[in-house]
Design an enzyme around this catalytic site. Structure first.
Site, PDB file in Angstrom:
ATOM      1  CG  HIS A 364      -1.704  -1.265   1.330  1.00  0.00           C
ATOM      2  ND1 HIS A 364      -2.315  -1.670   2.471  1.00  0.00           N
ATOM      3  CD2 HIS A 364      -1.958  -2.202   0.405  1.00  0.00           C
ATOM      4  CE1 HIS A 364      -2.912  -2.824   2.245  1.00  0.00           C
ATOM      5  NE2 HIS A 364      -2.700  -3.161   1.004  1.00  0.00           N
ATOM      6  CB  CYS A 677      -5.540   0.061 -17.390  1.00  0.00           C
ATOM      7  SG  CYS A 677      -6.370  -1.362 -16.681  1.00  0.00           S
TER       8      CYS A 677
HETATM    9  C1  PEP Z   1      -3.687  -5.074 -13.644  1.00  0.00           C
HETATM   10  O1  PEP Z   1      -3.816  -6.194 -13.157  1.00  0.00           O
HETATM   11  O2  PEP Z   1      -2.988  -4.838 -14.663  1.00  0.00           O
HETATM   12  C2  PEP Z   1      -4.398  -3.921 -13.072  1.00  0.00           C
HETATM   13  C3  PEP Z   1      -4.403  -2.752 -13.665  1.00  0.00           C
HETATM   14  O3  PEP Z   1      -4.976  -4.124 -11.868  1.00  0.00           O
HETATM   15  P1  PEP Z   1      -4.150  -4.104 -10.495  1.00  0.00           P
HETATM   16  O4  PEP Z   1      -2.732  -3.773 -10.823  1.00  0.00           O
HETATM   17  O5  PEP Z   1      -4.804  -3.104  -9.630  1.00  0.00           O
HETATM   18  O6  PEP Z   1      -4.334  -5.525 -10.044  1.00  0.00           O
END
Ligand code: PEP
Ligand code: MG
Length: 753
Positions: A364, A677
């Protein structure tokens, strides 16, 4: 332990204290001390060896060995018996030193006539500063009491060394914590920073290692321990029943706080002349030394608990809180063992950089550091022991390196690097308003990832087209209790206000795996990344999901709203989640609340399975976003949190790029809008390859938008695609080499990744 001996050792410590009070130079003090110890222990030789540098010990004072050897005799760590004590942190007590493994005598000292050898490490907070040695002609083993007394004296010497009592004329007696040290850890957030150390928890300084009134010291110890017990009981009462891990730690605290063995050992040390503080620290040292050798995770954690408890006790005894009266420097670099997200947010943007001994890329604290764009180095072992408040420090978040008290050459090289980065930032700022169109005329939408209020100003400053991923779980992670619907609604509304009409993709709660809420019952799962997380939790226990969907609908206040469900592995999960949204909408309508003008619902493609979902899914879902962080870890079966395997497989691996291309094609067939993303979207070279595979929307950290746009503007995606296809046809494992080569030979192309 004989009373006689106890008195003797107290006398010795008492005399040591007198030496400390005398106005003498460091060397003279150390000479007096070796004399005193030899006298008191009725042994011919007493010597003190201190580290000259990390690998070399130097004879700094002696009674009995040849005086001309002082500051001349040196040995490497591990060399001879002295070197062995320093390396292992274990005492050696032998009647026949020459027979001992590794024995090596130093002719210039004249020590060949001494048969017995007793050596103990001089340690402070688990760090070995040197070795204290006694030797005698008569072949005898030193008694347990004598060795114990030596340990006590060594501990006092360590405190004195820390206080700078021996700084002065001697070559090896330079002040501690003054030399340059480089810490090689790992990168938590890129970027470079220069500043001055701010210790999150400054260490306790013991100014009175020796005491002459054991009765009073024992009383002080008991009073402090009583206070500690009350504190631990109060913490236990306040702890939530659901949090098994927290309860386990507190139970361990209570066990130690009531441990008879712990108390008895400290009382004995006080009996030998130590102050209550030193007695606590001596126990803490032992725990730290064990911590370094114990492999068992559970035991290590318990030793860690004992260490924390000792710190609490030291703070009670010395009255030193974390407030030392020191002022936060104007350019603070936070140095800590670890830090929670809420505490980090309290410091906010005032920090220039962060260096942690622990932490992980997905922790975090790392998430918050990223949101605040503060360079972060993790796994910088022992930095809290070495760094002092106000020390000059340079943080290289790209390489995961911290330079403490750096030399001039490092300083100038580092400043050049910072200046170059600043220049690049200026360049990026100049293209902020320019649309990202490649040399071949393809338009890409560059969006930003967010999750905290602290992220919002970046929407404007980065030139992002919108928020492609708003990680709603961050608001849950930084709190100590479940946020209320009204709070969330106000917060989401604030986000939409700040977005000023730009699209914000709110991802519903993605908890589980590495994102654990302190106030929710943890699940003991063998493979949490493959376990009960994200949409799985949302669908099985829909209470929180319903509350969040309502908060989102209300936050929109009639404005357009975009919601994305995380970690959808099959069509059915998407439909079930949409059904929840339909119910929430219906409820709002019945209550007469305004509903969003338009409502877009999408899913994250983070498991390979979803790429093979039926065509009907691709037709139904309003948009998809590839969560590359998760997708890549499942594609290669390589844990994204595990340092050993995290970087093992390249994102530009031909298999992975081919897989991404298949997803793009499926979306093209059904006209399903697609974005990417994961973290890779923010790496310029990776971003170019993603675009070459057909992705047209990339969402990344705000700070990456400039570098990514700058590179995209210079490339021809058709050519990059040919380069990747050629690499695939040749059988290359990864397209990286070929793509980098192309970028290098393309005029004015930047090749940072
Ligand atoms: C991912 O898995 O690429 C994503 C954007 O989600 P997180 O990193 O929050 O798991
Ligand atoms: Mg994910």
């Amino acid at each position: 332990m004989s009373d006689y001996f106890q008195t003797d050792s107290r006398k010795l410590l008492g005399r040591l204290r007198e030496v400390m009070a005398e106005h003498a130079l460091g060397q003279a003090r150390l000479d007096r001390i070796t004399q005193l110890i030899a006298d008191s222990m009725r042994t011919e030789v007493c010597s003190v060896y201190l580290f000259r540098d990390a690998e070399t010990l130097e004879l700094c004072a002696t009674e009995g060995l040849k005086a001309e050897a002082v500051h001349q005799t040196r040995m490497r760590l591990g060399e001879g018996l002295v070197g062995r004590v320093a390396r292992t942190g274990q005492q050696i007590n032998t009647a026949d030193a020459p027979k001992e493994a590794g024995f090596r005598y130093m002719p210039e000292t004249g020590e060949e006539i001494y048969s017995s050898f007793g050596g103990v490490p001089i340690q402070r907070l688990g760090e070995t500063l040197g070795v204290l040695v006694v030797q005698s002609k008569t072949a005898r083993k030193y008694s347990d009491d004598e060795i114990y007394a030596l340990e006590v004296v060594a501990m006092v010497l360590a405190e004195m060394t820390e206080l700078g009592a021996f700084i002065g004329d001697g070559a090896a007696l330079t002040a501690r914590h003054t030399k340059p040290v480089m810490f090689r850890g790992a990168s938590g957030q890129e970027g470079s920073a220069e500043g001055h150390v701010w210790l999150h928890e400054p260490r306790v300084v013991i100014t009175n290692p020796i005491a002459d009134d054991p009765v009073r010291e024992n009383e002080r110890l008991h009073e402090a321990v009583d206070q500690l017990r009350v504190g631990v009981d109060a913490m236990l009462q306040g702890a939530s029943d659901g949090d098994a891990e927290q309860l386990e730690v507190l139970e361990a605290y209570r066990m130690f706080a009531n441990s008879k063995g712990w108390m008895r050992r400290m009382e004995e040390d006080i009996g030998r002349g130590l102050s209550a503080e030193s007695a606590v620290e001596k126990e803490q040292n032992t725990a730290r030394a064990r911590m370094a050798t114990v492999a068992d995770q559970y035991l290590r954690e318990r030793l860690h608990d004992l260490d924390d408890l000792s710190n609490r006790l030291l703070r009670i005894l010395t009255g030193q809180g974390s407030q030392t009266g020191a002022e936060l420097p104007s350019d603070p670099i936070l140095v800590a063992r670890n830090i929670g997200p809420a505490e980090l947010l309290d410091y906010g943007r005032s920090l220039r950089g962060i260096v942690l001994e622990q932490g992980s890329v997905g922790s975090h604290a790392a998430i918050v550091a990223r949101a605040l764009a503060i360079p972060l180095v993790i796994h910088a072992s022992n930095i809290t022991t070495e760094a002092l408040n106000g020390d000059h420090i340079m943080v290289d978040g790209d390489q995961g390196i911290a330079h403490l008290r750096p030399e001039d050459s490092i300083v100038s090289a580092f400043r050049d690097k910072i200046a170059m980065q600043a220049q690049a930032q200026e360049r990026y700022a100049s293209i902020r308003e320019t649309p990202s169109i490649t040399a071949c005329g393809t338009h890409l939408s560059l969006q930003m990832n967010a999750g905290l209020m602290a992220d919002l100003p970046s929407l404007e400053s980065s030139g992002a087209d919108g928020v492609g991923l708003f990680r709603t779980e961050l608001q849950f992670l930084i709190r100590n209790q479940m946020p209320k619907r009204s709070e969330l609604s106000a917060l989401y509304s604030h986000v939409l206000d700040n977005a000023k009409g730009k699209r914000v993709v709110f991802r519903t709660l993605d908890i589980g795996s590495d994102k654990v809420l302190s106030y929710m019952k943890p699940n003991d799962e063998p493979n949490p990344a493959l376990g009960w997380r994200a949409i799985r939790v949302g669908l099985d226990k829909p209470g929180v999901m319903r509350m969040q969907l309502q908060a989102l609908l209300r936050a929109a206040k009639g404005r357009p709203l975009t919601v994305m469900f995380p970690f959808v592995a099959q069509y059915e999960e998407y439909r079930a989640a949409c059904a929840e949204m339909d119910k929430a909408l219906e409820r709002e309508r019945i209550l007469g609340h305004p509903v969003p003008e338009t409502l877009e619902i999408g899913a994250m493609l983070e498991t390979p399975s979803l790429a093979f979902a039926p065509r009907a899914f691709f037709e139904e879902v309003q948009f998809l976003s590839i969560g590359g962080n998760d997708l890549k870890q499942f594609f290669f079966a390589a844990d994204r949190e595990n340092e050993r395997v995290r970087r093992r497989y390249d994102t530009l691996n031909i298999s992975f790029l081919t897989f991404l291309r298949q997803i793009v094609e499926r979306c093209e067939e059904t006209n399903t809008p697609l974005s990417f993303c994961g973290e890779d979207a923010g790496r310029p070279v990776e971003a170019v390859c993603l675009a070459a595979m057909g992705l047209r929307t990339l969402s990344m950290r705000p700070a990456s938008i400039g570098p990514v746009k700058s590179l995209l503007m210079r490339v021809d995606l058709g050519v990059v695609r040919q380069v990747i296809d050629a690499a695939a046809a040749r059988g290359d494992q990864s397209a990286r080499h070929a793509v980098m080569e192309y970028l290098r030979t393309t005029p004015a192309a930047e090749t940072q990744s």
